[in-house]
Scaffold this active site. Sequence first.
Site, PDB file in Angstrom:
ATOM      1  N   ILE A   1      11.805   0.987  13.938  1.00  0.00           N
ATOM      2  CA  ILE A   1      10.403   0.777  13.580  1.00  0.00           C
ATOM      3  C   ILE A   1      10.476   0.087  12.227  1.00  0.00           C
ATOM      4  O   ILE A   1      11.185   0.520  11.320  1.00  0.00           O
ATOM      5  CB  ILE A   1       9.615   2.110  13.535  1.00  0.00           C
ATOM      6  CG1 ILE A   1       8.151   1.884  13.132  1.00  0.00           C
ATOM      7  CG2 ILE A   1      10.236   3.150  12.634  1.00  0.00           C
ATOM      8  CD1 ILE A   1       7.250   3.128  13.321  1.00  0.00           C
ATOM      9  N   SER A   2       9.771  -1.053  12.087  1.00  0.00           N
ATOM     10  CA  SER A   2       9.905  -1.859  10.870  1.00  0.00           C
ATOM     11  C   SER A   2       9.414  -1.095   9.643  1.00  0.00           C
ATOM     12  O   SER A   2       8.596  -0.174   9.734  1.00  0.00           O
ATOM     13  CB  SER A   2       9.107  -3.156  10.996  1.00  0.00           C
ATOM     14  OG  SER A   2       9.606  -3.937  12.046  1.00  0.00           O
ATOM     15  N   GLN A   3       9.910  -1.538   8.481  1.00  0.00           N
ATOM     16  CA  GLN A   3       9.459  -0.990   7.199  1.00  0.00           C
ATOM     17  C   GLN A   3       7.954  -1.281   7.048  1.00  0.00           C
ATOM     18  O   GLN A   3       7.510  -2.406   7.327  1.00  0.00           O
ATOM     19  CB  GLN A   3      10.242  -1.711   6.102  1.00  0.00           C
ATOM     20  CG  GLN A   3       9.952  -1.241   4.710  1.00  0.00           C
ATOM     21  CD  GLN A   3      10.747  -2.042   3.683  1.00  0.00           C
ATOM     22  OE1 GLN A   3      11.647  -2.811   4.026  1.00  0.00           O
ATOM     23  NE2 GLN A   3      10.405  -1.863   2.425  1.00  0.00           N
TER      24      GLN A   3
END
Length: 216
Positions: free
Chosen positions: A63-65
């Site tokens: 899950i992206s930053q």
Amino acid sequence: MVDSYRHKGMRRQLVKVVREKGIEDERVLAAIGKIPRHFFFENAFLEHAYEDKAFPIGAGQTISQPYTVAFQSELLQVQPGDKVFEIGTGSGYQAIVLLELGADVYTIEYQKELYERTRRFLPSMGYKPNFFFGDGSKGLPRYAPYDKIIVTAGAPTVPDALIDQLRVGGVLVIPVGDAKTQRMLRITKTAENKVRTESFDNFKFVPLLGADGWRK
Ligand code: SAM
């Protein structure tokens, strides 16, 4: 899962961090402040949900930053009603941010396991983008043209198909570079065969796989 006052407090803190890093679009910040990111985490890792970090979500993906999600969302300049195509559904968090911005979202994922999981999970939170399974490096011509396209994996080059599938005036946000680091590009289609490219900061994404991405 419960969204407690403690989670809401942690979310406010996350919004503060993302704002301090330079995100100014209040609509994007409001979406980050609204979406319960801890719903995407297994119990053992709940404490990490509101750190400004990418996190493993299985199938070797992340899950992206939050800052990266906010940066790409801000660059995309989503207007309510925009038809937005996302490549790399992953956890679905970015898709939800786009929905919160009022977009009509088409999202494609290459990993069957993630596609299945996210397609079941997001509607349980009340969010319903249009889900697709397959190689997004060639776009999704069936529903083109799009007002906006966002690529959430690192590409070796800008796939021509994505430019073709943008409407004139449309915007593509895509990280492009080598395996280690990618430059965030915003490409605006100014006329049928013309684009304007702007280059922003460096990021590190998982690779965009597929025919017009990195070969497996
Ligand atoms: N947008 C995601 C989120 O909010 O969680 C970020 C997901 S992760 C950084 C990038 C995703 O792109 C991975 O789930 C990966 O499987 C997917 N991906 C890689 N190549 C792809 C391709 N050719 N087509 C569609 N998805 C792809």
